[in-house]
Design an enzyme around this catalytic site. Structure first.
Site, PDB file in Angstrom:
ATOM      1  N   LYS A   1       0.841  -1.209   0.000  1.00  0.00           N
ATOM      2  CA  LYS A   1       0.000   0.000   0.000  1.00  0.00           C
ATOM      3  C   LYS A   1       0.875   1.258   0.000  1.00  0.00           C
ATOM      4  O   LYS A   1       0.609   2.203  -0.745  1.00  0.00           O
ATOM      5  CB  LYS A   1      -0.940  -0.007   1.220  1.00  0.00           C
ATOM      6  CG  LYS A   1      -2.057  -1.032   1.109  1.00  0.00           C
ATOM      7  CD  LYS A   1      -2.831  -1.231   2.414  1.00  0.00           C
ATOM      8  CE  LYS A   1      -3.833  -2.360   2.273  1.00  0.00           C
ATOM      9  NZ  LYS A   1      -4.529  -2.723   3.520  1.00  0.00           N
TER      10      LYS A   1
ATOM     11  N   GLN B   1      -4.311  -0.782   9.568  1.00  0.00           N
ATOM     12  CA  GLN B   1      -4.321  -2.167   9.073  1.00  0.00           C
ATOM     13  C   GLN B   1      -4.919  -3.106  10.114  1.00  0.00           C
ATOM     14  O   GLN B   1      -4.580  -3.057  11.304  1.00  0.00           O
ATOM     15  CB  GLN B   1      -2.884  -2.592   8.726  1.00  0.00           C
ATOM     16  CG  GLN B   1      -2.759  -3.967   8.098  1.00  0.00           C
ATOM     17  CD  GLN B   1      -3.342  -4.067   6.694  1.00  0.00           C
ATOM     18  OE1 GLN B   1      -3.552  -3.062   6.017  1.00  0.00           O
ATOM     19  NE2 GLN B   1      -3.608  -5.263   6.242  1.00  0.00           N
TER      20      GLN B   1
ATOM     21  N   ASP C   1     -10.724   3.388   3.876  1.00  0.00           N
ATOM     22  CA  ASP C   1     -11.096   1.978   3.922  1.00  0.00           C
ATOM     23  C   ASP C   1     -12.613   1.808   3.814  1.00  0.00           C
ATOM     24  O   ASP C   1     -13.090   0.690   3.596  1.00  0.00           O
ATOM     25  CB  ASP C   1     -10.678   1.408   5.291  1.00  0.00           C
ATOM     26  CG  ASP C   1      -9.600   0.362   5.174  1.00  0.00           C
ATOM     27  OD1 ASP C   1      -9.375  -0.142   4.076  1.00  0.00           O
ATOM     28  OD2 ASP C   1      -8.988   0.061   6.215  1.00  0.00           O
TER      29      ASP C   1
HETATM   30  N1  GUN Z   1      -6.512  -6.249   6.439  1.00  0.00           N
HETATM   31  C1  GUN Z   1      -6.763  -7.010   5.335  1.00  0.00           C
HETATM   32  N2  GUN Z   1      -7.437  -6.291   4.415  1.00  0.00           N
HETATM   33  C2  GUN Z   1      -7.598  -5.057   4.927  1.00  0.00           C
HETATM   34  C3  GUN Z   1      -8.211  -3.868   4.435  1.00  0.00           C
HETATM   35  O1  GUN Z   1      -8.745  -3.804   3.327  1.00  0.00           O
HETATM   36  N3  GUN Z   1      -8.173  -2.797   5.269  1.00  0.00           N
HETATM   37  C4  GUN Z   1      -7.603  -2.842   6.492  1.00  0.00           C
HETATM   38  N4  GUN Z   1      -7.623  -1.749   7.231  1.00  0.00           N
HETATM   39  N5  GUN Z   1      -7.030  -3.915   6.990  1.00  0.00           N
HETATM   40  C5  GUN Z   1      -7.034  -5.026   6.195  1.00  0.00           C
END
Ligand code: GUN
Length: 296
Positions: free
Chosen positions: A53, A97, A120
């Site tokens: 990311k 995350q 998100d």
């Molecule tokens: N952990 C796995 N996928 C995601 C996501 O799309 N967003 C977040 N914040 N954590 C994750």
């Protein structure tokens, strides 16, 4: 034989559009989109996702900030960091995350992110906007948003007369996906583990979306001939030869013989999730600058 959607290629086209939108925003408004990614603890899979990311956000031309906090971080320390990022005008998107280490409660943290920075799409304000069909006001969570890009590129922006079945009713995916399909005029069924005759329900679907977390559960005789099949599952299995392999919730080889369009795992919905996170960040930056954001 179905056409297989190349998720990497579609994601790359979204990323190109994000880069153009970023350049235009900087030129016209002097604003550079900023994304802050927060990770707590040492989970290797989470570190791999967060690294991807952060790299993609730099590639898009964003200000990219990563906060890597130790496993023993307290709820208060994490809450304070979110507060600081909420008040930082150079940051348009905040992503914490998940999962967080067990001693931390993720929900109050997610709900403390300013909704307009919640790239998100997990804040109840954003989930509520999706549920009420207000798709231009909030931020749509990345995986359903990515799956909808495939649906729109296959069927256009109006799904009137089409039956869509979503298998899975999670807050993270199944519910928002069903709401997005409904907002696009599809006739939507949200199926789940308690659904009677799941195979029969699925056979009625012009658009079948599987998000159950069970390896290769959807079989060829569940698929209506010519249907669009979108596989959101990621399951690690051990093959008969003892090798580890990623598969989706759809038995790909056999379903590809019946479907009209199908997404693979890996290389389908997966690459779209990061691309839509970048799209949400640039959308948030446009709104903060008082400009109309592009659509992805
Ligand atoms: N952990 C796995 N996928 C995601 C996501 O799309 N967003 C977040 N914040 N954590 C994750």
């Amino acid at each position: 034989m179905a056409t297989t959607i190349d998720g990497k290629q579609v994601a790359a086209s979204v990323i190109e559009a994000v880069k153009s939108a970023t350049t235009a925003l900087e030129k016209d408004a002097g604003v550079k989109p900023g994304l802050a990614v927060v990770i707590v603890g040492d989970d290797p899979a989470s570190h791999a996702y967060v690294g991807a990311k952060s790299r993609m956000s730099k590639e898009c031309g964003f200000t990219s900030v990563q906060h890597t906090l130790p496993e023993e971080t307290t709820q208060e320390e994490l809450a304070r960091l979110v507060e600081t990022l909420n008040g930082d005008d150079s940051i348009h998107g905040i992503l914490v995350q998940l999962p967080l280490p067990k001693h931390l409660d993720s929900d109050p943290i997610i709900q403390s992110i300013k909704p307009e920075k919640d790239v998100d799409g997990l804040h109840v304000v954003n989930a509520g906007k999706v549920a009420t069909g207000d798709l231009d006001g909030g931020l749509v969570s990345c995986t359903p948003a990515g799956a909808m890009v495939f649906v729109r590129r296959t069927h256009g922006n109006d799904l009137s007369g089409l039956n869509a079945v979503v298998i899975g009713r999670s807050n993270l995916f199944g519910k928002p996906m069903s709401a997005l399909l409904l907002a696009t005029n599809a006739t939507v069924t949200t199926a789940h583990s308690r659904t009677k005759d799941l195979a029969g329900v699925c056979r009625n679907a012009d658009i079948l979306v599987a998000a159950v977390g069970r390896a290769e559960m959807v079989k060829a005789d569940w698929v209506k001939p010519g249907a669009t099949v979108i596989d959101v599952g990621i399951n690690r299995i051990t093959t008969a030869e003892g090798k580890s392999r990623l598969v989706g919730d759809v038995a790909f080889e056999e379903c590809a013989k019946v479907a009209g369009v199908i997404t693979p795992v890996p290389g389908g919905v997966g690459p779209m999730t990061i691309a839509m996170l970048m799209a949400n960040t640039v959308i948030a930056a446009y709104r903060k600058a008082g400009r109309t954001p592009p659509k992805f």
